[in-house]
Design a protein around this motif. Structure first.
Motif, short mmCIF file in Angstrom:
data_model
loop_
_atom_site.label_atom_id
_atom_site.label_comp_id
_atom_site.label_asym_id
_atom_site.label_seq_id
_atom_site.Cartn_x
_atom_site.Cartn_y
_atom_site.Cartn_z
N TYR A 1 36.41 -18.68 53.81
CA TYR A 1 36.44 -19.53 53.16
C TYR A 1 35.59 -19.61 52.21
N SER A 2 34.47 -19.16 52.37
CA SER A 2 33.16 -19.49 51.01
C SER A 2 34.11 -18.23 49.82
N ASN A 3 34.28 -17.08 50.15
CA ASN A 3 35.17 -15.32 49.52
C ASN A 3 36.17 -16.56 48.89
N SER A 4 36.92 -17.18 49.21
CA SER A 4 38.01 -17.72 48.26
C SER A 4 37.54 -18.50 47.75
N GLY A 5 36.63 -19.42 47.67
CA GLY A 5 36.02 -20.36 47.02
C GLY A 5 36.27 -21.48 47.58
N SER B 1 44.47 -20.66 56.81
CA SER B 1 44.54 -20.22 54.56
C SER B 1 43.55 -20.06 54.43
N PHE B 2 42.87 -18.93 53.71
CA PHE B 2 42.39 -17.88 52.81
C PHE B 2 42.68 -17.46 51.64
N LYS B 3 43.81 -18.26 50.87
CA LYS B 3 43.85 -17.52 50.16
C LYS B 3 42.22 -18.68 49.00
N ILE C 1 30.46 -6.40 55.14
CA ILE C 1 30.17 -7.11 56.01
C ILE C 1 29.68 -5.84 56.56
N LEU C 2 29.40 -6.42 58.18
CA LEU C 2 28.49 -5.54 59.11
C LEU C 2 28.43 -5.56 60.33
N ALA C 3 29.93 -4.81 60.57
CA ALA C 3 30.12 -5.43 62.01
C ALA C 3 31.60 -4.10 62.01
N CYS C 4 30.73 -3.86 64.11
CA CYS C 4 32.20 -2.55 64.16
C CYS C 4 33.50 -3.00 63.07
N TYR C 5 34.11 -1.73 62.79
CA TYR C 5 35.62 -1.84 62.18
C TYR C 5 35.41 -3.10 61.99
N SER C 6 35.42 -3.70 60.39
CA SER C 6 35.17 -4.49 60.15
C SER C 6 36.29 -4.12 58.42
N LYS C 7 36.51 -3.14 57.83
CA LYS C 7 37.75 -2.91 56.96
C LYS C 7 38.96 -2.91 58.01
N ARG C 8 39.10 -2.59 59.01
CA ARG C 8 40.16 -2.80 59.50
C ARG C 8 40.84 -4.41 60.15
N PHE C 9 39.45 -4.78 60.66
CA PHE C 9 40.14 -6.10 61.30
C PHE C 9 39.45 -7.25 60.24
N PHE C 10 38.69 -7.01 59.18
CA PHE C 10 38.92 -8.10 57.94
C PHE C 10 39.98 -8.16 56.87
N ALA C 11 40.69 -7.10 56.98
CA ALA C 11 41.37 -6.84 55.35
C ALA C 11 41.87 -7.62 54.83
N PRO C 12 42.84 -8.16 56.25
CA PRO C 12 44.79 -8.44 56.50
C PRO C 12 44.18 -9.94 55.32
N LEU C 13 42.70 -10.42 55.72
CA LEU C 13 42.70 -11.84 55.34
C LEU C 13 41.79 -12.05 54.29
N LEU C 14 40.12 -11.28 53.89
CA LEU C 14 40.11 -10.76 52.89
C LEU C 14 41.03 -10.91 51.71
N LEU C 15 41.61 -9.96 51.92
CA LEU C 15 42.87 -9.56 50.84
C LEU C 15 43.30 -10.76 49.64
N GLU C 16 43.48 -12.32 50.95
CA GLU C 16 43.79 -13.21 50.76
C GLU C 16 42.58 -14.02 49.05
N THR C 17 41.36 -14.06 49.72
CA THR C 17 40.76 -14.48 49.00
C THR C 17 40.45 -13.46 48.06
N LYS C 18 40.65 -12.67 47.76
CA LYS C 18 40.37 -11.62 46.00
C LYS C 18 38.79 -11.33 45.96
N SER C 19 38.29 -11.22 47.87
CA SER C 19 37.11 -11.14 47.34
C SER C 19 36.77 -9.49 47.08
N ASN C 20 36.34 -8.45 46.41
CA ASN C 20 35.32 -7.53 46.49
C ASN C 20 34.28 -6.81 47.29
N PRO C 21 35.00 -6.67 48.40
CA PRO C 21 34.43 -5.51 49.44
C PRO C 21 33.40 -4.43 49.31
#
Length: 284
Positions: free
Chosen positions: A151-155, A193-195, A206-226
């Protein structure tokens, strides 16, 4: 078995956590795309001092009881005890490590509520317009912590905080938002929704195991820069975040920030720099 060396003790604890993450990944790779959408009523206040820049860190406390991890020693795996917790009060936890840093000055520590058990407010010692706010979430509320991160990353979620007569931004008002802890998306799915709602691009770590794999689909909606996230199993210890933020405050590139994080990981985990760079990646 008694372990007298504190470093070996912490290393053993993280090894158990990593084994848990590996088992979760082998069982199932969750596809988060195309989930049903929901909406919550979120606080959205943005009247803060725009000359200040906040780095907001959301920490899901390690929790033997409520998270899908191989149990670590009870003392550091109690998600309701920030003082001893592996990700907060232990030697390489966020609270302990940043309090010892010469780069950051602790301004205030406060208790929040039953979900966010403690909040720390730091100010950078030389770049005084930079503030770091770290929230320790009760381990049983890891889902809340994860949702607040998105929610933070999506504004969609914004708040402010008064510090020495100055209002600084929190959540979506922060310049950078970080998540630290177990990768809860291995255990649950999020249907909200995290658009992105304000067309702003925020940075995140994002410091967590496999974070790119698991966070990417939802993070993409936020338009955030990892800037930094992981490709495999990892120990989400505070020195990674600390050194990455040093590069960030120096306006370094994503690759330079990632390199700082990898060097710190290599040093403390006693692995090769190549292995650390393969683990900690930047960008999409």
């Amino acid at each position: 078995m008694k372990i007298n060396n504190p470093f070996l003790f912490v290393l053993l604890c993280f090894t158990l956590c990593l084994l848990s993450c590996e088992n979760k990944t082998k069982e199932k790779i969750i596809n988060l795309a195309g989930l049903g959408k929901g909406q919550e009523t979120l606080k959205n206040i943005d009247n803060f001092d725009k000359d200040t820049k906040t780095l907001h860190v959301l920490v899901a406390l390690c929790d033997n009881k409520y998270q899908g991890i191989v149990p670590v020693p009870e003392k550091i795996g109690n998600g309701q005890d920030p003082d001893q917790n592996l990700y907060w009060g232990a030697a390489y936890g966020v609270r302990t490590y940043f309090k010892k840093s010469k780069d950051w000055k602790l301004l205030k520590s406060e208790k929040k509520d039953s979900i966010r058990m403690e909040r720390l407010i730091f100010q950078h010692t030389s770049k005084k317009n930079y503030y770091l706010v770290a929230d320790a979430y009760d381990g049983q509320y890891i889902k809340n912590c994860t949702k607040d991160f998105f929610y933070s990353n999506s504004g969609q979620m914004k708040d402010v905080l008064s510090v020495n007569n100055t209002k600084i931004g929190l959540y979506g008002n922060a310049k950078l938002v970080s998540y630290v802890g177990h990768d809860g998306l291995m255990d649950f799915q999020l249907s909200e929704s995290f658009k992105n709602t304000d067309n702003q691009t925020r940075d995140c770590i994002i410091l967590a195991c496999y974070s790119k794999r698991f966070f990417a689909p939802l993070l993409l909606e936020t338009k955030s820069n990892p800037l930094v996230w992981s490709s495999h199993l990892m120990a989400p210890e505070a020195y990674i975040l600390h050194d990455a933020l040093t590069g960030y405050l120096n306006n370094e590139s994503g690759e330079q920030i990632r390199s700082r994080a990898a060097l710190a990981y290599s040093k403390y985990q006693k692995c090769s720099v190549k292995a650390a760079r393969n683990l900690l990646v930047t960008g999409w």
